[in-house]
Design a protein around this motif. Sequence first.
Motif, PDB file in Angstrom:
ATOM      1  N   ALA A 109     -18.189  30.644  -7.114  1.00 23.59           N
ATOM      2  CA  ALA A 109     -16.432  30.455  -7.107  1.00 23.59           C
ATOM      3  C   ALA A 109     -16.487  31.951  -6.192  1.00 23.59           C
ATOM      4  CB  ALA A 109     -16.659  29.589  -8.379  1.00 23.59           C
ATOM      5  N   SER A 110     -15.115  32.208  -6.021  1.00 26.19           N
ATOM      6  CA  SER A 110     -14.858  33.338  -5.527  1.00 26.19           C
ATOM      7  C   SER A 110     -14.088  33.662  -6.455  1.00 26.19           C
ATOM      8  CB  SER A 110     -14.144  33.207  -4.292  1.00 26.19           C
ATOM      9  OG  SER A 110     -12.678  32.008  -3.888  1.00 26.19           O
ATOM     10  N   ALA A 111     -13.215  32.413  -7.305  1.00 30.51           N
ATOM     11  CA  ALA A 111     -12.165  32.426  -8.409  1.00 30.51           C
ATOM     12  C   ALA A 111     -12.602  32.874  -9.156  1.00 30.51           C
ATOM     13  CB  ALA A 111     -10.815  32.141  -7.903  1.00 30.51           C
ATOM     14  N   TYR A 112     -12.897  33.273 -10.380  1.00 29.37           N
ATOM     15  CA  TYR A 112     -13.723  32.975 -11.437  1.00 29.37           C
ATOM     16  C   TYR A 112     -12.818  33.097 -12.928  1.00 29.37           C
ATOM     17  CZ  TYR A 112     -17.032  32.642 -14.653  1.00 29.37           C
ATOM     18  OH  TYR A 112     -18.057  32.428 -15.828  1.00 29.37           O
ATOM     19  N   PRO A 113     -12.681  32.353 -14.143  1.00 28.11           N
ATOM     20  CA  PRO A 113     -13.282  30.971 -13.489  1.00 28.11           C
ATOM     21  C   PRO A 113     -12.909  29.736 -13.193  1.00 28.11           C
ATOM     22  CG  PRO A 113     -11.749  31.534 -15.915  1.00 28.11           C
ATOM     23  CD  PRO A 113     -12.044  32.633 -14.664  1.00 28.11           C
ATOM     24  N   ALA A 114     -13.721  28.581 -13.043  1.00 27.83           N
ATOM     25  CA  ALA A 114     -12.833  27.474 -12.200  1.00 27.83           C
ATOM     26  C   ALA A 114     -11.844  26.926 -12.998  1.00 27.83           C
ATOM     27  CB  ALA A 114     -14.621  27.240 -11.582  1.00 27.83           C
ATOM     28  N   LEU A 115     -11.080  26.325 -12.863  1.00 30.50           N
ATOM     29  CA  LEU A 115     -10.403  25.629 -13.775  1.00 30.50           C
ATOM     30  C   LEU A 115     -10.008  24.109 -13.583  1.00 30.50           C
ATOM     31  CD1 LEU A 115      -6.865  28.195 -14.121  1.00 30.50           C
ATOM     32  CD2 LEU A 115      -8.978  28.215 -15.725  1.00 30.50           C
ATOM     33  N   ASP A 116      -9.823  23.662 -14.645  1.00 31.65           N
ATOM     34  CA  ASP A 116      -9.691  21.952 -14.409  1.00 31.65           C
ATOM     35  C   ASP A 116      -8.262  21.950 -15.191  1.00 31.65           C
ATOM     36  OD1 ASP A 116     -12.163  20.889 -13.180  1.00 31.65           O
ATOM     37  OD2 ASP A 116     -12.239  19.582 -14.600  1.00 31.65           O
ATOM     38  N   LEU A 117      -7.663  20.952 -15.095  1.00 33.19           N
ATOM     39  CA  LEU A 117      -6.071  20.922 -15.390  1.00 33.19           C
ATOM     40  C   LEU A 117      -6.281  19.308 -15.991  1.00 33.19           C
ATOM     41  CD1 LEU A 117      -5.462  23.716 -14.568  1.00 33.19           C
ATOM     42  CD2 LEU A 117      -3.125  22.699 -14.121  1.00 33.19           C
ATOM     43  N   TRP A 118      -5.725  18.726 -17.045  1.00 32.25           N
ATOM     44  CA  TRP A 118      -5.324  17.802 -17.623  1.00 32.25           C
ATOM     45  C   TRP A 118      -4.292  18.085 -18.866  1.00 32.25           C
ATOM     46  CZ3 TRP A 118      -9.400  14.868 -17.764  1.00 32.25           C
ATOM     47  CH2 TRP A 118     -10.779  14.636 -17.097  1.00 32.25           C
ATOM     48  N   GLN A 119      -3.603  16.858 -18.482  1.00 30.08           N
ATOM     49  CA  GLN A 119      -2.119  16.570 -18.849  1.00 30.08           C
ATOM     50  C   GLN A 119      -2.250  15.336 -19.766  1.00 30.08           C
ATOM     51  OE1 GLN A 119       1.582  15.975 -16.343  1.00 30.08           O
ATOM     52  NE2 GLN A 119       1.039  14.349 -15.412  1.00 30.08           N
ATOM     53  N   ASP A 120      -1.388  15.601 -20.622  1.00 34.36           N
ATOM     54  CA  ASP A 120      -0.875  13.366 -21.382  1.00 34.36           C
ATOM     55  C   ASP A 120       0.708  14.617 -21.656  1.00 34.36           C
ATOM     56  OD1 ASP A 120      -0.366  15.554 -24.230  1.00 34.36           O
ATOM     57  OD2 ASP A 120      -2.228  14.506 -24.943  1.00 34.36           O
TER      58      ASP A 120
END
Lengths: 149, 130
Positions: free
Chosen positions: A40-51
């Motif tokens: 990944a060129s952008a580190y760290p890879a991110l995941d987004l969640w919401q409630d």
Amino acid sequence: MFATRWQPFNDVWSEMNRLHEEMNRVFDRCGYRDRLSGMASAYPALDLWQDQDNLYVEAELPGMKLEDLEIYVTGDNQLSVKGSRRVPEQEKATWHRRERTYGEFTRVVSLPFPVNAGKVRASLKHGVLTITLPKVEATKPRRIEVKAE
Amino acid sequence: MTEMIRKESDGNLATVERTRNTTTYTPRFDIVETEDELILYGDLPGVAPENLEVRFENEHVIVHGRVDARHEGREHIYAEYGIGDYYREFRINEAVDAAKIEAELKDGVLTLHLPKAEAIKPKRIEVKSE
């Protein structure tokens, strides 16, 4: 909606790498590749969640401790994660394989909506960083009463 | 040391099918060799120690980590990586003392020590002067 901030040191090649990585991600989700190909060129890879109340930003940072990380929220929607990962020390050793990544990283992202910067919490469990960012009142969903006449 | 690639033509060694309906990822590994042992470092973020299975059989090290869903009741709004199980298998050509293999999982990193069998350890020959 969610973009990595432009960084002046990025050149054309990293832009190409980013595109390449984007493509890989598309295929990744279809199960055509594994995590070994392409860094990944952008580190760290991110995941987004919401409630309803919070936005959760998650990153996989195996082997890291919270004290190795600097997490800031600036303005009301700029999140930055900074840290470094050290190579395990081995004397008189031969490396046969080196797939894991090391070194310093910084990632600055714009969050999709404003958050309450004063109440941000971060936790690191089994190498997974979770940043909990409470939404500001204005962005919380509101249920609209529908009246029947 | 070579990683074993399972081929359909291998008959009973055909691709392993798993029963869980999740994506399985290939975790990244570092492999280091010292005089006494082979050390494998694997990144398995999200795996709890009780959900990790490490086996050594037929000269193969098999690592299988299960990752449970960790965002139940939340809406996934952006993804740069996927969450799933981990599986990896290495063939170890060196003679390994299987009884002394040690595995440790800390902060999502597996450290696997495979001590070399006595017979293959390099031996230093004492040179005597008269």
